[in-house]
Design a protein around this motif. Structure first.
Motif, short mmCIF file in Angstrom:
data_model
loop_
_atom_site.label_atom_id
_atom_site.label_comp_id
_atom_site.label_asym_id
_atom_site.label_seq_id
_atom_site.Cartn_x
_atom_site.Cartn_y
_atom_site.Cartn_z
N GLN A 187 0.83 -1.20 0.00
CA GLN A 187 0.00 0.00 0.00
C GLN A 187 0.87 1.26 0.00
O GLN A 187 0.56 2.24 -0.71
CB GLN A 187 -0.93 0.00 1.22
CG GLN A 187 -1.86 1.20 1.32
CD GLN A 187 -2.89 1.26 0.19
OE1 GLN A 187 -3.06 0.29 -0.55
NE2 GLN A 187 -3.56 2.39 0.05
N MET A 188 1.95 1.26 0.76
CA MET A 188 2.85 2.41 0.78
C MET A 188 3.42 2.66 -0.62
O MET A 188 3.53 3.80 -1.07
CB MET A 188 3.98 2.19 1.77
CG MET A 188 3.60 2.38 3.23
SD MET A 188 5.02 2.21 4.33
CE MET A 188 6.05 3.58 3.78
N GLY A 189 3.80 1.58 -1.30
CA GLY A 189 4.35 1.71 -2.65
C GLY A 189 3.36 2.36 -3.60
O GLY A 189 3.72 3.21 -4.41
N LYS A 190 2.10 1.96 -3.48
CA LYS A 190 1.07 2.54 -4.35
C LYS A 190 0.90 4.03 -4.07
O LYS A 190 0.79 4.84 -4.98
CB LYS A 190 -0.25 1.81 -4.13
CG LYS A 190 -0.28 0.38 -4.67
CD LYS A 190 -1.62 -0.28 -4.39
CE LYS A 190 -1.65 -1.71 -4.93
NZ LYS A 190 -2.94 -2.40 -4.62
N ILE A 191 0.88 4.38 -2.79
CA ILE A 191 0.68 5.79 -2.42
C ILE A 191 1.86 6.64 -2.87
O ILE A 191 1.70 7.75 -3.39
CB ILE A 191 0.48 5.92 -0.90
CG1 ILE A 191 -0.84 5.25 -0.49
CG2 ILE A 191 0.49 7.38 -0.46
CD1 ILE A 191 -1.03 5.15 1.01
N LEU A 192 3.08 6.12 -2.69
CA LEU A 192 4.29 6.89 -3.00
C LEU A 192 4.68 6.80 -4.47
O LEU A 192 5.50 7.59 -4.95
CB LEU A 192 5.45 6.39 -2.14
CG LEU A 192 5.29 6.58 -0.62
CD1 LEU A 192 6.41 5.85 0.11
CD2 LEU A 192 5.28 8.06 -0.26
N GLY A 193 4.09 5.85 -5.19
CA GLY A 193 4.41 5.69 -6.60
C GLY A 193 5.78 5.10 -6.86
O GLY A 193 6.44 5.44 -7.85
N ILE A 194 6.21 4.19 -5.99
CA ILE A 194 7.51 3.53 -6.15
C ILE A 194 7.36 2.03 -5.90
O ILE A 194 6.36 1.59 -5.31
CB ILE A 194 8.57 4.10 -5.19
CG1 ILE A 194 8.15 3.85 -3.72
CG2 ILE A 194 8.82 5.58 -5.44
CD1 ILE A 194 9.21 4.23 -2.71
N ASP A 195 8.33 1.27 -6.35
CA ASP A 195 8.40 -0.14 -6.02
C ASP A 195 9.27 -0.25 -4.77
O ASP A 195 10.49 -0.07 -4.82
CB ASP A 195 9.02 -0.94 -7.16
CG ASP A 195 9.08 -2.43 -6.86
OD1 ASP A 195 8.85 -2.83 -5.70
OD2 ASP A 195 9.40 -3.21 -7.81
N VAL A 196 8.66 -0.49 -3.63
CA VAL A 196 9.39 -0.47 -2.37
C VAL A 196 10.41 -1.60 -2.26
O VAL A 196 11.31 -1.55 -1.42
CB VAL A 196 8.42 -0.53 -1.17
CG1 VAL A 196 7.53 0.69 -1.13
CG2 VAL A 196 7.60 -1.81 -1.18
N THR A 197 10.30 -2.62 -3.12
CA THR A 197 11.25 -3.73 -3.06
C THR A 197 12.52 -3.47 -3.86
O THR A 197 13.46 -4.25 -3.80
CB THR A 197 10.61 -5.04 -3.57
OG1 THR A 197 10.29 -4.90 -4.96
CG2 THR A 197 9.35 -5.37 -2.79
N THR A 198 12.56 -2.37 -4.61
CA THR A 198 13.76 -2.06 -5.40
C THR A 198 14.27 -0.64 -5.19
O THR A 198 15.38 -0.32 -5.60
CB THR A 198 13.48 -2.24 -6.91
OG1 THR A 198 12.44 -1.33 -7.32
CG2 THR A 198 13.06 -3.67 -7.23
N HIS A 199 13.48 0.22 -4.57
CA HIS A 199 13.86 1.63 -4.48
C HIS A 199 14.90 1.84 -3.39
O HIS A 199 14.77 1.33 -2.27
CB HIS A 199 12.62 2.49 -4.19
CG HIS A 199 12.80 3.92 -4.56
ND1 HIS A 199 13.42 4.83 -3.74
CD2 HIS A 199 12.46 4.60 -5.69
CE1 HIS A 199 13.44 6.01 -4.33
NE2 HIS A 199 12.87 5.90 -5.51
#
Length: 522
Positions: A99-111
């Motif tokens: 959900q955080m990734g969607k809100i921030l517009g990033i892929d949290v597993t690679t950023h």
């Protein structure tokens, strides 16, 4: 050949073979997932090893005689079964992370802004120039990001040279090197240095701009749990720690091993007390450095939400708190102009302890210097909403440099029982003279409990001081959850936020008045 010797030889041969398989060819440049591993100016080679590599030795105490090694050889087992750091990458794929990734517009597993604290990335000087870019170092075959999370080399140093030499730990060539040589020439972080150890923890638990570890208000708003105050000894106890402290290394070693330890370390110092003193200085320094760096750059590459002013650099509870009257916050007053959020106060709580431990003779003038400098910083923050940026940067940089001067004296004065008792007295004075917020009060509580337990290790639960400490903890909820329970963050966070909401400074000050009357005097 005895079975134990044979097992150790086979383990060592396995290490060498695994290392050779995983290393780049000497005739070509190493290729990793993101391309070539950049060489460092100092000649060390960034290389990320996984926990499984270290576990080949450090999960098999049966293959080693305790008296011949300087650790227990069960470190990987403790880390793998009880330490939440191993879950750091996996949680990025949990519903909260997605959900955080969607809100921030990033892929949290690679950023990079996420991997810097939730995995292991290249922290070399070359990589530091690419803040905000996910550029991990070459990874050895044994590294599994999802399973390893923040693994061994995240703290001990992600460099090929020291890991290779470390496998020959009984070789005098390696064992007789100084801690400084192992760190500077081979990349093995000197975690016996309390300042180095604390800074390594705080690179994530406060943040570090140079490494791209910047937790922003946008990330908080997207769902990242708030970072609590940090005192390194208390946090280490709650991990739970997987190493031996110096006091635990005193017994059961061969004379030559003990001699090696004594040549590198002061086995008689109060190590936990020293860590508390360091936790009075390094967290504030790192907070100031992060504040200044983020303000200077105004915006940090592609890290979400870093445009200045970033609310995350200010006291969260100045805005996010209960609204009622009367209110202890009004009684306490404000460090600056009402309505303008100040910097968080918890990093200041233990500064007096660090100054006292560094040089008792200089404590009084240095406390006066600190009081003047911190007031200058607060004045810069109050000059206008979110501060006069240029003045605040200059003040933060100046104060951080002053802290470095104080830290340079640490270790010159032995941290013994007499120093520890003075620190306990200073904690009580601070607790009674000010009206603290929850995080500041918790720093003071942690400091007192840690120091007291080190100088009175045999004090049982029925001792008056122990009773007051237990009662204070029950009333105000200061203890960290043990990572050994693997309780989900949602549960532990709910408890902490309730403790923050229910916090009553009057109870805290009353309990420390009791403790002051019970202090040992010698």
């Amino acid at each position: 050949m005895a079975a134990t010797q044979r097992d150790r030889l086979l383990t060592f041969m396995g290490l060498v073979v695994a290392l050779l398989i995983s290393l780049p060819s000497a005739h070509g440049q190493a290729q990793g997932p993101q391309g070539a591993a950049a060489p460092n100016p100092d000649g060390r080679t960034p290389l990320i090893f996984g926990e499984r590599y270290c576990a080949q030795c450090h999960a098999h105490p049966e293959n080693y005689k305790a008296e011949s090694v300087i650790c227990r050889m069960n470190e990987a087992t403790i880390w793998g079964t009880k330490d939440k750091h191993k879950n750091a990458f996996a949680v990025l794929s949990d519903p909260r992370g997605v959900q955080m990734g969607k809100i921030l517009g990033i892929d949290v597993t690679t950023h990079r802004s996420c991997l810097g604290c939730h995995s292991v990335t290249d922290r070399s000087p070359v990589a530091a120039q690419a803040v905000g870019v996910a550029k991990p170092a070459l990874r050895a075959q044994q590294f599994d990001a999802k399973g390893d999370g923040v693994s061994c080399v995240a703290c001990h140093g992600a460099f090929r040279e020291w890991v290779f030499e470390h496998t020959t730990f009984e070789d005098p060539k390696w064992r007789n090197l100084s801690r400084k040589e192992k760190e500077e020439r081979y990349g093995m972080a000197d975690l016996w240095d309390p300042v180095t150890r604390t800074k390594r923890c705080l690179s994530c638990h406060v943040g570090n701009y140079e490494e791209g570890n910047v937790l922003t208000h946008a990330m908080y708003a997207a769902g990242h749990p708030p970072l609590p105050g940090f005192e390194v000894s208390s946090f280490s106890e709650a991990m739970p720690y997987h190493w031996e402290y110096l006091g635990e290394k005193r017994q059961g070693r061969r004379p030559e091993v003990r001699k090696t330890l004594e040549s590198m370390l002061d086995l008689d110092k109060l190590e936990h007390t020293e860590l508390v003193a360091v936790s009075g200085l390094v967290p504030l320094r790192e907070t100031l450095k992060l504040f200044a760096a983020q303000a200077e750059k105004d915006e940090l590459g592609d890290i979400p939400g870093t445009r200045w002013p970033d609310f995350a650099r200010f006291d969260c509870y100045a805005c996010h708190h209960e609204v009622n009257r009367p209110n202890w916050r009004q009684t306490r007053g404000f460090p600056g102009v009402p309505g303008r959020p100040p910097a968080p106060s918890w990093p200041i709580a233990l500064v007096g302890l660090g100054i006292e431990a560094a040089n008792p003779q200089e404590a009084k003038p240095r406390l006066e210097q600190f009081d003047r400098r911190i007031k200058e910083f607060h004045a810069a923050l109050s000059a206008r909403p979110f501060g006069n940026k240029d003045q605040a940067i200059a003040s933060a940089r100046s104060l951080a440099g002053w802290i470095d001067e104080v830290l340079a004296d640490l270790g010159k004065t032995p941290v013994d029982r007499a120093v520890a008792i003075r620190l306990l007295d200073r904690v009580c004075q601070t607790a009674r003279s000010e009206i603290p917020d929850y995080d500041t009060a918790r720093q003071l509580f942690w400091a007192f409990r840690t120091i007291y337990h080190e100088i009175e290790p045999k004090a049982g639960p029925d001792v008056p001081i122990a009773k007051v400490l237990q009662r204070t903890d029950e009333e105000l909820g200061f203890s960290l959850p043990s990572a050994g329970t693997q309780e989900p963050i949602e549960a532990t966070l709910a408890k902490r936020l309730k403790s923050v909401t229910d916090f009553d400074p009057a109870i805290f000050r009353a309990r420390f008045a009791e403790l002051a009357g019970l202090l040992p005097r010698h």
